[in-house]
Design an enzyme around this catalytic site. Structure first.
Site, PDB file in Angstrom:
ATOM      1  N   GLY A  43      -6.046   0.253  -0.601  1.00 25.96           N
ATOM      2  CA  GLY A  43      -5.724   1.485   0.081  1.00 25.96           C
ATOM      3  C   GLY A  43      -6.571   1.756   1.303  1.00 25.96           C
ATOM      4  O   GLY A  43      -6.187   1.463   2.429  1.00 25.96           O
ATOM      5  N   ARG A  44      -7.772   2.320   1.103  1.00 30.24           N
ATOM      6  CA  ARG A  44      -8.570   2.800   2.229  1.00 30.24           C
ATOM      7  C   ARG A  44      -8.971   1.690   3.193  1.00 30.24           C
ATOM      8  O   ARG A  44      -9.023   1.909   4.410  1.00 30.24           O
ATOM      9  CB  ARG A  44      -9.793   3.552   1.706  1.00 30.24           C
ATOM     10  CG  ARG A  44      -9.453   4.945   1.202  1.00 30.24           C
ATOM     11  CD  ARG A  44     -10.505   5.514   0.272  1.00 30.24           C
ATOM     12  NE  ARG A  44     -10.463   4.867  -1.038  1.00 30.24           N
ATOM     13  CZ  ARG A  44     -11.243   5.198  -2.061  1.00 30.24           C
ATOM     14  NH1 ARG A  44     -12.140   6.159  -1.918  1.00 30.24           N
ATOM     15  NH2 ARG A  44     -11.135   4.564  -3.226  1.00 30.24           N
ATOM     16  N   ARG A  89       5.183   1.994 -10.635  1.00 29.55           N
ATOM     17  CA  ARG A  89       3.739   2.203 -10.571  1.00 29.55           C
ATOM     18  C   ARG A  89       3.329   3.114 -11.717  1.00 29.55           C
ATOM     19  O   ARG A  89       3.941   4.164 -11.940  1.00 29.55           O
ATOM     20  CB  ARG A  89       3.335   2.813  -9.235  1.00 29.55           C
ATOM     21  CG  ARG A  89       1.818   2.982  -9.033  1.00 29.55           C
ATOM     22  CD  ARG A  89       1.544   3.203  -7.558  1.00 29.55           C
ATOM     23  NE  ARG A  89       0.203   3.590  -7.209  1.00 29.55           N
ATOM     24  CZ  ARG A  89      -0.792   2.739  -6.941  1.00 29.55           C
ATOM     25  NH1 ARG A  89      -0.589   1.431  -7.057  1.00 29.55           N
ATOM     26  NH2 ARG A  89      -1.981   3.174  -6.567  1.00 29.55           N
ATOM     27  N   GLN A 100       7.922   3.406  -1.954  1.00 27.72           N
ATOM     28  CA  GLN A 100       7.612   4.154  -3.166  1.00 27.72           C
ATOM     29  C   GLN A 100       8.438   5.442  -3.166  1.00 27.72           C
ATOM     30  O   GLN A 100       8.297   6.295  -2.288  1.00 27.72           O
ATOM     31  CB  GLN A 100       6.132   4.510  -3.254  1.00 27.72           C
ATOM     32  CG  GLN A 100       5.807   5.167  -4.589  1.00 27.72           C
ATOM     33  CD  GLN A 100       4.369   5.613  -4.711  1.00 27.72           C
ATOM     34  OE1 GLN A 100       3.998   6.629  -4.153  1.00 27.72           O
ATOM     35  NE2 GLN A 100       3.560   4.851  -5.433  1.00 27.72           N
ATOM     36  N   TYR A 116       2.874  12.949 -10.866  1.00 25.30           N
ATOM     37  CA  TYR A 116       4.161  13.359 -10.311  1.00 25.30           C
ATOM     38  C   TYR A 116       5.245  13.301 -11.398  1.00 25.30           C
ATOM     39  O   TYR A 116       4.954  13.028 -12.562  1.00 25.30           O
ATOM     40  CB  TYR A 116       4.476  12.527  -9.079  1.00 25.30           C
ATOM     41  CG  TYR A 116       3.429  12.744  -7.989  1.00 25.30           C
ATOM     42  CD1 TYR A 116       3.372  13.949  -7.289  1.00 25.30           C
ATOM     43  CD2 TYR A 116       2.462  11.787  -7.730  1.00 25.30           C
ATOM     44  CE1 TYR A 116       2.387  14.176  -6.342  1.00 25.30           C
ATOM     45  CE2 TYR A 116       1.468  12.005  -6.774  1.00 25.30           C
ATOM     46  CZ  TYR A 116       1.438  13.198  -6.085  1.00 25.30           C
ATOM     47  OH  TYR A 116       0.456  13.439  -5.153  1.00 25.30           O
TER      48      TYR A 116
END
Length: 372
Positions: A316-317, A226, A98, A179
């Site tokens: 993710g987690r 993304r 990424q 971002y």
């Protein structure tokens, strides 16, 4: 319908299952942004995921958002990522990087003393943790000139080239979570009056230019993006549903037929209208991440694929806490619980020390299993 553990084609890549490791900020790189020994070990441990996605990796020093964040801005960074790619491949894995320009989510104490840059000179109204642990308000960024945007675009392409030459399989452009690329899409952060602002199509145009430049440099079948429509992260409020749809429709109309490897979409609900929008306008695989407010477990991941909402589940987690998550889910083994207190620290604890399962039995006891 396909199963969570079935193969999937993502552009130039075949992945062995549809459990995709999410891009996860973990802050374990060296001080200059070069990937560390810990990074090499961490990503290699998780190589059994269908696709391992790296943390957001800055393409230029001015775009660095966090101390400990890894970069792909120079040859030293590329050499570090080559070690990561080789380690992941040695374990049979596949790696997507990424590429993330932080834009206004930066600070002079992080990016080498430079004023952060953005579509418009509007501060996000948030703060950052600095090198010494202090928390400071993010300063007002400098608006990028029209001429400078060509340099930023070409910087993304150059970073992608470095990564692919280092052995990375795919490039995921971070246009989500507040971002730089997301800042161009959101009216709250983009109030430009040139050809890159003022209308949905204009706000989408710079992002489309970056996607096309990277696709031309490394191949559309190695390029992905993304998106997180409407999530409002870090001051990128997209509060008008019609305006938001028009912006992402304009973007997808520009890039949807390029033959990109995938779109990765971050939404809380698989029924979110943006899922249908991507399906309508994008001709490739959709990776779906619904773990914004809750941990994506096996049931949620199966539901994404079984329903056809996404072609793969982005996790993710659960992947942080379980390097061998695919094995655990496939064999019905217990899972480790993630320890949030170690998500953004700088050593091995909570990064490379989560225990592996033992096939056919309960996972072994270990420090990560007993953390509160």
């Amino acid at each position: 319908m396909p199963d969570l553990f079935d193969q999937l084609t993502l552009g130039a890549l075949e992945i062995p299952n549809r459990v995709v490791m999410a891009p996860l900020t973990r802050l374990r790189a060296q001080a200059d942004g070069t990937p560390s020994d810990l990074n090499v070990e961490y990503y290699a441990q998780r190589a059994s995921a269908g696709l391992v996605t790296t943390e957001g990796t800055f393409p230029a020093a001015v775009g660095r958002s966090y101390p400990g964040q890894a970069g792909i801005a120079n040859d030293a960074h590329a050499a570090g990522w080559k070690r990561v790619a080789e380690a992941v491949h040695a374990e049979g894995g596949r790696l997507s990087m990424q590429v993330m320009h932080g834009g206004r989510i930066s600070h002079p104490e992080i990016n080498g003393g430079q004023q952060p840059v953005a579509p418009s000179a509007i501060a996000p109204g948030t703060s950052l943790h600095l090198q010494d642990g202090r928390k400071d308000e993010i300063p007002v960024p400098r608006e990028l000139s029209t001429e400078e945007l060509a340099e930023v675009r070409d910087g993304f392409a150059a970073a992608a080239r470095r990564a692919v030459d280092a052995g990375v399989d795919l490039i995921e452009l971070h246009s989500a979570n507040g971002y730089l690329l997301h800042q161009f899409l959101a009216p709250a952060s983009n109030q430009r009056t040139d050809q890159y602002g003022g209308t949905p199509a204009a706000r989408a145009s710079f992002v489309a230019e970056v996607v096309k430049a990277v696709a031309q440099e490394v191949g559309a079948d190695r390029t992905a993006i993304r998106l997180s429509p409407g999530n409002g992260a870090q001051g990128t409020a997209e509060t008008d549903p019609q305006e938001t749809e028009a912006t992402y429709r304009a973007l997808l109309q520009e890039i949807g037929g390029l033959g990109l490897a995938y779109v990765s979409l971050l939404v809380a609900d698989p029924q979110d209208p943006s899922v249908a929008l991507v399906r309508e306008l994008f001709d490739g695989p959709l990776l779906l991440n619904t773990g914004w407010a809750q941990i994506t477990d096996l049931e949620a991941s199966r539901a994404i694929v079984d329903s056809g909402a996404g072609d793969a589940a982005v996790v993710g987690r659960s992947m942080i806490a379980n390097p061998d998550l695919v094995q655990r889910w496939r064999e019905g083994l217990p899972v480790n619980e993630p320890d949030p207190s170690t998500f953004y620290t700088h050593d091995a604890a909570g990064y490379t020390d989560y225990p592996l399962a033992v096939s056919g039995s309960a996972a072994p006891e270990g420090p990560a299993m007993t953390r509160p």
